[in-house]
Every structure is written in structure tokens, then in C-alpha cells.
Design an enzyme around this catalytic site. Structure first.
Site, mmCIF file in Angstrom:
data_model
loop_
_atom_site.group_PDB
_atom_site.id
_atom_site.type_symbol
_atom_site.label_atom_id
_atom_site.label_comp_id
_atom_site.label_asym_id
_atom_site.label_seq_id
_atom_site.Cartn_x
_atom_site.Cartn_y
_atom_site.Cartn_z
ATOM 1 N N GLY A 12 0.779 -1.235 0.000
ATOM 2 C CA GLY A 12 0.000 0.000 0.000
ATOM 3 C C GLY A 12 0.806 1.279 0.000
ATOM 4 C CB VAL A 93 -8.856 -10.453 -13.483
ATOM 5 C CG1 VAL A 93 -9.510 -10.025 -14.788
ATOM 6 C CG2 VAL A 93 -7.510 -11.116 -13.749
ATOM 7 C CG HIS A 110 2.058 -1.366 -16.028
ATOM 8 N ND1 HIS A 110 1.782 -2.662 -15.666
ATOM 9 C CD2 HIS A 110 3.154 -1.417 -16.828
ATOM 10 C CE1 HIS A 110 2.668 -3.472 -16.227
ATOM 11 N NE2 HIS A 110 3.510 -2.743 -16.938
HETATM 12 C C1 GRF Z 1 3.425 -1.152 -7.550
HETATM 13 O O1 GRF Z 1 4.691 -1.404 -8.108
HETATM 14 C C2 GRF Z 1 2.431 -1.043 -8.662
HETATM 15 O O2 GRF Z 1 2.914 -0.418 -9.795
HETATM 16 C C3 GRF Z 1 2.193 -2.488 -8.926
HETATM 17 O O3 GRF Z 1 2.138 -3.081 -7.637
HETATM 18 C C4 GRF Z 1 2.929 -2.347 -6.750
HETATM 19 C C5 GRF Z 1 2.083 -1.940 -5.568
HETATM 20 O O4 GRF Z 1 2.805 -1.525 -4.481
HETATM 21 N N1 GRF Z 1 1.086 -2.694 -9.796
HETATM 22 P P1 GRF Z 1 2.076 -0.904 -3.218
HETATM 23 O O5 GRF Z 1 1.110 -1.948 -2.652
HETATM 24 O O6 GRF Z 1 1.374 0.356 -3.614
HETATM 25 O O7 GRF Z 1 3.182 -0.635 -2.232
#
Ligand code: GRF
Length: 207
Positions: A12, A93, A110
Site C-alpha cells: 500500500g 482481474v 503500471h
Molecule cells: C506497484 O509497483 C504497482 O505499480 C504495482 O504493484 C505495486 C504496488 O505496491 N502494480 P504498493 O502496494 O502500492 O506498495
């Protein structure tokens, strides 16, 4: 006031960046109505609780079929009547019915410059492993609207990040978060909250 739901699965840190940006005024006209996790142990839920934000868990594992989960998930989300759904490291998904009902109202972060290192199979560390294996010199992050494809929706913001000689996937992942994700995800929410993002022909215009 833009009401948002933030969907999470793990640590998070992106949720934290959003909460901090709301607190320090970098995101305006926005409130987080709910944080939804598919994992009851996600640290993201603790981050939400620490700010007094409601956090709930709904997981496909607790349903007999994906169709039942999808229906319950949509009903749960609808009960909060949010204007925007923010996927911040959410690993489930998104049901097609949700995408249709929330057309151009779901955004995702992403960790690459789409269309590189995206699509099926490119999630988490695999994205950064792919970039290092190809030897690209620049990667980054992308915020985009979610459509029926994987990472194919209209791009809202992108930010480049340099790759350094000794990078490992873990080091690169951290740099992409710090230098790009934690900046452009809050920025995209602020733009949307202030009516500055228009979508036309699968492209966005930032006004
Ligand atoms: C991030 O790298 C995001 O781009 C990817 O998952 C990760 C999430 O990290 N899709 P967090 O839970 O916000 O620390």
C-alpha cells in the site's frame, strides 16, 4: 468532491502516497470513501485504518465461483457510490461488468512505460526483470484508464526513470515507485478530480 475507492493487495505505498497528497493539498477535491483489499493481511488496510478510512476485504477465495465473486464485488463497490476507482497494486482481474459500468472511471498504475513491459504476465517484479533483461536505459511508470484489455486503456500520465548499471529488479522497482509511481498516481487523481482529463478515441487530453 470526487469520491474514490482505492483497491489494494499488498503493502500500500501507493495508497500512502494518495493519502499523503490529500493531506498536504497536492490532491484537491477528493476523498477516499473506502479501501478494498482482496487480502485481509494487506498492510495497506492498516495504513487506511491509521487514517480512519474504512477498509474492507473481499476475496475470490471466499466464493465458490468467479462469477459469484464478480457479482458480490460489483455490488460491494456500488454500495459506496464512488466516482473513481483507483487500482493501486490490486492483483485481482477486474470483472468485465465492472469495467463496463465504470467506463473511464477506473485507473491503474503500471510500473513501466506502456507499451513496453506490459500485458499478460508483466506484473510486480517481472516488469523490472523484463526491462533489465532487455537492457533498456530508461523505464518508468504509467497511469492509465482500465479497459477490457491488459494495460491497453487510454494513457493519462507517464514518467521516465533511468536504469543504472548495478540495478537489480528490487532496486529498480523501488526507484520506479519513488521517482514515478508515488508522483503520477496522485497527480492523475488530482487532474481527474478537477475535470482536467478528457477521453477521446482511446486517448486522453489533459486540459
Ligand atoms: C506497484 O509497483 C504497482 O505499480 C504495482 O504493484 C505495486 C504496488 O505496491 N502494480 P504498493 O502496494 O502500492 O506498495
Amino acid at each position: 468532491m470526487l469520491k474514490i475507492a482505492v483497491l489494494v493487495s499488498g503493502g500500500g505505498t501507493n495508497l500512502q502516497a494518495i493519502m499523503d497528497a490529500i493531506e498536504n493539498g497536492k490532491i484537491t477535491n477528493t476523498e477516499i470513501s473506502v479501501v478494498i483489499s482482496n487480502n485481509k493481511n494487506a498492510y495497506a488496510l492498516e495504513r487506511a485504518a491509521s487514517k480512519g478510512i474504512e477498509g474492507i476485504c473481499i476475496s475470490p477465495k471466499d466464493f465458490e465461483s468467479r462469477a459469484e465473486f464478480n457479482a458480490a464485488f460489483l455490488e460491494k463497490l456500488n454500495s459506496y457510490q464512488v466516482d473513481l476507482v483507483v487500482l493501486a497494486g490490486f492483483l485481482v482481474v477486474i470483472p468485465p461488468e465492472m469495467i463496463a459500468q465504470y467506463r473511464n472511471r477506473i485507473i491503474n498504475i503500471h510500473p513501466s512505460l506502456i507499451p513496453s513491459f506490459c500485458g499478460t504476465g508483466f506484473y510486480g517484479l517481472k516488469v523490472h526483470e523484463g526491462a533489465l533483461a532487455r537492457g533498456v536505459k530508461v523505464t518508468g511508470a504509467t497511469v492509465h484508464f482500465v479497459d477490457e484489455g491488459t494495460d491497453t486503456g487510454p494513457i493519462i500520465l507517464q514518467k521516465a526513470v533511468s536504469i543504472l548499471d548495478d540495478d537489480t529488479p528490487e532496486i529498480l522497482q523501488r526507484r520506479v515507485m519513488e521517482e514515478a509511481e508515488w508522483k503520477i498516481l496522485p497527480q492523475a487523481i488530482d487532474l481527474i478530480a478537477n475535470g482536467k482529463v478528457k477521453v477521446e478515441n482511446n486517448k486522453t487530453k489533459i486540459m
